[in-house]
Design a protein around this motif. Structure first.
Motif, mmCIF file in Angstrom:
data_model
loop_
_atom_site.group_PDB
_atom_site.id
_atom_site.type_symbol
_atom_site.label_atom_id
_atom_site.label_comp_id
_atom_site.label_asym_id
_atom_site.label_seq_id
_atom_site.Cartn_x
_atom_site.Cartn_y
_atom_site.Cartn_z
ATOM 1 N N GLY A 143 6.746 -0.555 8.364
ATOM 2 C CA GLY A 143 7.814 -0.097 7.336
ATOM 3 C C GLY A 143 8.692 0.916 7.754
ATOM 4 N N ASN A 144 9.499 1.244 7.100
ATOM 5 C CA ASN A 144 10.532 2.120 7.723
ATOM 6 C C ASN A 144 11.128 3.243 6.768
ATOM 7 O OD1 ASN A 144 12.173 0.306 5.842
ATOM 8 N ND2 ASN A 144 14.129 1.430 7.131
ATOM 9 N N ASP A 145 10.833 3.198 5.189
ATOM 10 C CA ASP A 145 11.308 3.916 4.427
ATOM 11 C C ASP A 145 10.157 4.812 3.661
ATOM 12 O OD1 ASP A 145 13.292 5.732 3.258
ATOM 13 O OD2 ASP A 145 14.811 3.946 3.106
ATOM 14 N N VAL A 146 10.543 5.511 2.742
ATOM 15 C CA VAL A 146 9.553 6.389 2.132
ATOM 16 C C VAL A 146 8.866 5.488 1.193
ATOM 17 C CG1 VAL A 146 10.827 8.652 2.338
ATOM 18 C CG2 VAL A 146 11.560 7.066 0.316
ATOM 19 N N ASN A 147 9.553 4.429 0.528
ATOM 20 C CA ASN A 147 8.750 3.530 -0.480
ATOM 21 C C ASN A 147 7.722 3.021 0.169
ATOM 22 O OD1 ASN A 147 10.569 1.806 0.897
ATOM 23 N ND2 ASN A 147 11.067 0.533 -0.755
ATOM 24 N N ASP A 148 7.520 2.985 1.648
ATOM 25 C CA ASP A 148 6.586 2.238 2.310
ATOM 26 C C ASP A 148 5.214 3.135 2.478
ATOM 27 O OD1 ASP A 148 7.628 -0.308 3.059
ATOM 28 O OD2 ASP A 148 8.985 0.744 4.488
ATOM 29 N N LEU A 149 5.589 4.245 2.191
ATOM 30 C CA LEU A 149 4.477 5.197 2.427
ATOM 31 C C LEU A 149 3.061 5.023 1.872
ATOM 32 C CD1 LEU A 149 6.295 8.700 2.175
ATOM 33 C CD2 LEU A 149 5.398 7.742 4.361
ATOM 34 N N PRO A 150 3.060 4.636 0.256
ATOM 35 C CA PRO A 150 1.694 4.152 -0.013
ATOM 36 C C PRO A 150 1.059 3.105 0.649
ATOM 37 C CG PRO A 150 3.438 4.582 -1.664
ATOM 38 C CD PRO A 150 4.114 4.637 -0.514
ATOM 39 N N CYS A 151 1.726 2.226 1.022
ATOM 40 C CA CYS A 151 1.313 1.057 1.872
ATOM 41 C C CYS A 151 0.946 1.484 3.263
ATOM 42 C CB CYS A 151 2.278 -0.154 2.159
ATOM 43 S SG CYS A 151 2.647 -1.156 0.645
ATOM 44 N N LEU A 152 1.524 2.333 3.778
ATOM 45 C CA LEU A 152 1.051 2.828 5.121
ATOM 46 C C LEU A 152 -0.280 3.469 5.161
ATOM 47 C CD1 LEU A 152 4.250 4.430 6.683
ATOM 48 C CD2 LEU A 152 3.194 2.058 7.210
ATOM 49 N N ASP A 153 -0.628 4.271 3.828
ATOM 50 C CA ASP A 153 -1.690 5.139 3.638
ATOM 51 C C ASP A 153 -2.800 4.064 3.261
ATOM 52 O OD1 ASP A 153 -0.657 7.511 3.924
ATOM 53 O OD2 ASP A 153 -0.328 7.854 1.973
ATOM 54 N N LEU A 154 -2.683 2.896 2.947
ATOM 55 C CA LEU A 154 -3.553 1.856 2.514
ATOM 56 C C LEU A 154 -4.263 0.982 3.522
ATOM 57 C CD1 LEU A 154 -4.951 0.474 -0.048
ATOM 58 C CD2 LEU A 154 -3.083 -1.014 0.066
ATOM 59 N N VAL A 155 -3.521 0.828 4.529
ATOM 60 C CA VAL A 155 -4.048 -0.052 5.797
ATOM 61 C C VAL A 155 -4.429 0.753 7.005
ATOM 62 C CG1 VAL A 155 -2.187 -1.678 4.782
ATOM 63 C CG2 VAL A 155 -1.521 -0.154 6.985
ATOM 64 N N GLY A 156 -5.306 0.135 7.988
ATOM 65 C CA GLY A 156 -5.790 0.727 9.001
ATOM 66 C C GLY A 156 -4.596 0.754 10.044
ATOM 67 N N TRP A 157 -3.794 -0.241 10.132
ATOM 68 C CA TRP A 157 -2.833 0.207 11.058
ATOM 69 C C TRP A 157 -1.371 0.486 10.671
ATOM 70 C CZ3 TRP A 157 -4.208 0.659 16.214
ATOM 71 C CH2 TRP A 157 -5.209 0.209 16.460
ATOM 72 N N PRO A 158 -1.014 1.467 10.158
ATOM 73 C CA PRO A 158 0.507 1.906 9.747
ATOM 74 C C PRO A 158 1.134 1.867 10.768
ATOM 75 C CG PRO A 158 -1.049 3.764 9.545
ATOM 76 C CD PRO A 158 -1.984 2.606 10.052
ATOM 77 N N VAL A 159 2.305 1.187 10.853
ATOM 78 C CA VAL A 159 3.512 1.320 11.842
ATOM 79 C C VAL A 159 4.651 1.297 11.368
ATOM 80 C CG1 VAL A 159 4.204 -0.274 13.953
ATOM 81 C CG2 VAL A 159 1.758 -0.459 13.531
ATOM 82 N N ALA A 160 5.530 2.140 12.128
ATOM 83 C CA ALA A 160 6.848 2.408 11.882
ATOM 84 C C ALA A 160 7.817 1.948 12.778
ATOM 85 C CB ALA A 160 7.074 4.025 11.578
ATOM 86 N N VAL A 161 8.899 1.584 12.335
ATOM 87 C CA VAL A 161 10.001 1.173 13.416
ATOM 88 C C VAL A 161 10.694 2.444 14.003
ATOM 89 C CG1 VAL A 161 10.387 -1.037 12.296
ATOM 90 C CG2 VAL A 161 11.709 0.926 11.664
ATOM 91 N N ALA A 162 11.109 2.237 15.123
ATOM 92 C CA ALA A 162 11.778 3.423 15.859
ATOM 93 C C ALA A 162 12.633 4.171 15.038
ATOM 94 C CB ALA A 162 12.418 2.845 17.172
ATOM 95 N N ASP A 163 13.450 3.757 14.287
ATOM 96 C CA ASP A 163 14.427 4.640 13.455
ATOM 97 C C ASP A 163 13.956 4.649 12.223
ATOM 98 O OD1 ASP A 163 14.703 1.639 13.220
ATOM 99 O OD2 ASP A 163 16.962 1.440 12.721
ATOM 100 N N ALA A 164 12.808 4.677 11.922
ATOM 101 C CA ALA A 164 12.234 4.886 10.566
ATOM 102 C C ALA A 164 12.708 6.370 10.118
ATOM 103 C CB ALA A 164 10.848 4.608 10.526
ATOM 104 N N HIS A 165 12.556 6.469 8.612
ATOM 105 C CA HIS A 165 12.625 8.135 8.312
ATOM 106 C C HIS A 165 11.454 8.952 8.920
ATOM 107 C CE1 HIS A 165 16.146 7.451 5.324
ATOM 108 N NE2 HIS A 165 16.115 6.195 5.665
ATOM 109 N N PRO A 166 11.832 10.280 8.990
ATOM 110 C CA PRO A 166 10.938 11.187 9.519
ATOM 111 C C PRO A 166 9.630 11.029 8.861
ATOM 112 C CG PRO A 166 13.079 12.073 9.751
ATOM 113 C CD PRO A 166 13.337 10.953 8.840
ATOM 114 N N PRO A 167 9.414 11.121 7.747
ATOM 115 C CA PRO A 167 8.080 10.957 6.928
ATOM 116 C C PRO A 167 7.364 9.966 7.321
ATOM 117 C CG PRO A 167 9.760 11.943 5.151
ATOM 118 C CD PRO A 167 10.367 11.238 6.803
ATOM 119 N N VAL A 168 8.069 8.683 7.456
ATOM 120 C CA VAL A 168 7.385 7.517 7.723
ATOM 121 C C VAL A 168 6.856 7.483 9.412
ATOM 122 C CG1 VAL A 168 7.788 4.967 7.992
ATOM 123 C CG2 VAL A 168 8.925 6.159 6.019
#
Length: 417
Positions: free
Chosen positions: A361-386
Motif C-alpha cells: 500500500g501507499n496511503d492512509v486508507n491502506d492502514l487497516p489492511c496493513l494492520d491485518l496481514v502478516g507482511w505489511p509493505v509500503a512503497v518507497a514514496d508512501a505517506h509517512p504513517p504508512v
C-alpha cells in the motif's frame, strides 16, 4: 500454585544444548503510552518484535511472554511464543520484572518439567534489540561462565544531579546546587582521557537460573557487560520515544529478513500509488489515463506461476483498475469503502491466513489492511504513517517497479518471468 500456560510449541526435543528460557514481560497497563506493548514500530507490535528477535537467537530454547492482556497474548502466540497468564498481583504499576520472570519460570517448568540452565529477561520496550544481542547475553552465562549479564553501550556524556542550593559565605550568591556525578566540575578532562562509562540499555539480561532463584534479583555473582550498538539504544517510556522509534525504524530495520515463498500464500496490491505513480491524466471527454510499469506486470505473472494468489484491491470503482486486472489475469475488488473488510472476506473465501498475506500500500486508507496481514509493505514514496506501519519498505516508488521488486523478494532476484 495454579498457573495457566498456553502456546503452540510442542515438548522439548532431547538436545545437548543448554536449556535457556527467554521471558518477555508485557503487561497490558501503561500510563505513559496506552497499550504500549502493542504499539506498532516498523510494521509490527513491540511484543512481536521482541519475540522474533528472541526466536532468532541461537541459544534460546523457548520464548515466553508474561502478560495479563488477551490482545498481547494473541500477538505473542502469532509470533511463536508461549504465553504465561500473569495474575493481577504481578501486573500492577509496582510489580517488578523479577517477580514476573520468577512466575514465568514456575509456570513454564510446571508445564515442561526439567531444569533450566539460564533465564533471560528481554524488554519489548527496546524496539531495536537484535537476536545477536540476545545471543550475546545468553552466551556470557551458558558459555562464558558469568552468573549474570546485561546489554550496555558506551556513554560519553557528563552527568549532573540537582541538589539544594545554600547561601554562600560572604554573600557571594548561592553555593552547592547541581553536582557532577561522573566528573569533577573543576576539572573536566577530554573524553579520551576519561575512564569509559557504559550505559545499561535496559534491553536484555541473562541470569543463571538457580542463582536467580536464590538471589531474587537480576544482578548477582560475576556480572558480565555485553556491549551493543549505541545507535540502537532506545527505551520507549513516553509518546515522544515512540515517535522517535517509528522514525528510526526504516533506517535501523534494514537488516530485517525479506519474506520467502514458504512464508507467503498471497500478494494483495493496492492500485493507485503502488502500481501507478498516483497521477491521473484526464482527456477532454473526462476519461482517465494512468501509467503502469511493465516490470510490475512481469512480476505479477511470475507470482501467479509460482502458485501465489494475487488480488488487486482498490477503493475506487474505476474501469482503468478493472482493465489492468484483466490484463494481468488477476481478480479485482474495487469500489469498497472498507478495504480491510473486503480483504478479510477474500481471505476467508480463499482459505488463506491473513498472517501469510503480503499487502502493498501507499496511503492512509491502506492502514487497516496493513494492520491485518502478516507482511505489511509500503512503497518507497508512501505517506509517512504508512511507511511507519509497514514491516518492509520497497526501494522502488509506486509505479516504478515496486511489485516486480516484491516478486524478487519471494522468488529470487533472478526470477524468470
Amino acid at each position: 500454585m495454579t498457573v495457566q500456560l498456553a502456546g503452540k510449541s510442542g515438548p522439548f526435543e532431547e538436545r545437548a544444548m543448554p536449556a535457556v528460557l527467554a521471558v518477555i514481560p508485557a503487561r497490558g497497563g501503561s500510563k505513559g503510552v496506552p497499550a504500549k506493548n502493542l504499539a506498532s514500530v516498523g510494521g509490527a507490535p513491540l511484543v512481536t518484535r521482541a519475540v522474533r528477535e528472541c526466536r532468532a537467537a541461537r541459544l534460546v530454547s523457548e520464548v515466553v511472554v508474561s502478560t495479563d492482556d488477551p490482545a498481547v497474548a494473541e500477538a505473542a502466540r502469532a509470533a511463536g511464543a508461549l504465553v504465561v497468564h500473569r495474575p493481577a498481583a504481578l501486573a500492577g504499576d509496582t510489580a517488578t520484572s523479577e517477580a514476573a520472570v520468577l512466575h514465568a519460570m514456575d509456570a513454564y517448568q510446571a508445564m515442561r518439567g526439567g531444569p533450566l540452565d539460564a533465564v533471560l529477561l528481554v524488554q519489548c520496550t527496546s524496539p531495536f534489540l537484535t537476536g545477536e544481542d540476545v545471543d550475546a547475553v545468553a552466551a556470557a552465562v551458558v558459555e562464558g561462565g558469568a552468573d549474570s549479564a546485561l546489554t550496555v553501550a558506551p556513554f560519553h556524556g557528563f552527568l549532573w544531579r540537582a541538589g539544594p542550593s545554600v547561601p554562600a559565605q560572604g554573600g557571594g550568591g548561592q553555593a552547592g546546587g547541581a553536582q557532577g556525578v561522573n566528573h569533577d566540575r573543576a576539572h573536566r578532562p577530554r573524553r579520551q582521557d576519561r575512564p569509559e562509562d557504559l550505559l545499561e540499555t535496559g534491553a536484555a539480561y541473562a541470569m543463571r537460573a538457580d542463582g536467580f532463584r536464590a538471589a531474587g534479583h537480576r544482578f548477582f555473582g560475576r556480572t558480565e557487560l555485553v556491549r551493543t550498538d549505541p545507535a540502537r539504544v532506545l527505551e520507549i517510556d513516553d509518546p515522544h520515544d515512540l515517535a522517535r522509534a517509528r522514525a528510526l525504524a526504516p533506517l535501523l530495520d534494514t537488516r530485517r529478513p525479506l519474506p520467502t515463498r514458504d512464508q507467503v500464500d498471497a500478494v494483495v496490491l493496492d492500485f493507485d500509488g503502488t502500481q501507478t505513480d498516483d497521477r491521473v491524466l484526464i482527456d477532454a471527454d473526462g476519461r482517465e489515463l494512468v501509467a503502469v510499469h511493465r516490470g510490475d506486470g512481469l512480476g505479477v505473472a511470475a507470482l501467479r506461476r509460482a502458485g501465489l494468489a494475487v488480488l488487486i484491491l482498490s477503493t475506487e470503482t474505476n474501469p482503468v483498475v478493472a482493465a489492468r486486472a484483466r490484463k494481468l489475469r488477476v481478480p479485482v475488488v474495487h469500489g469498497t469503502g472498507r478495504k480491510d473488510l473486503a480483504l478479510k472476506q477474500w481471505c476467508d473465501e480463499q482459505r488463506i491466513e491473513a498472517q501469510r498475506v503480503l499487502y502493498l500500500g501507499n496511503d492512509v486508507n491502506d492502514l487497516p489492511c496493513l494492520d491485518l496481514v502478516g507482511w505489511p509493505v509500503a512503497v518507497a514514496d508512501a505517506h509517512p504513517p504508512v511507511r511507519e506501519a509497514a514491516r518492509l519498505v520497497t526501494r522502488a516508488p509506486g509505479g516504478s517497479g515496486a511489485v516486480r521488486e516484491i516478486a524478487g523478494w519471494l522468488l529470487g532476484p533472478s526470477l524468470n518471468p
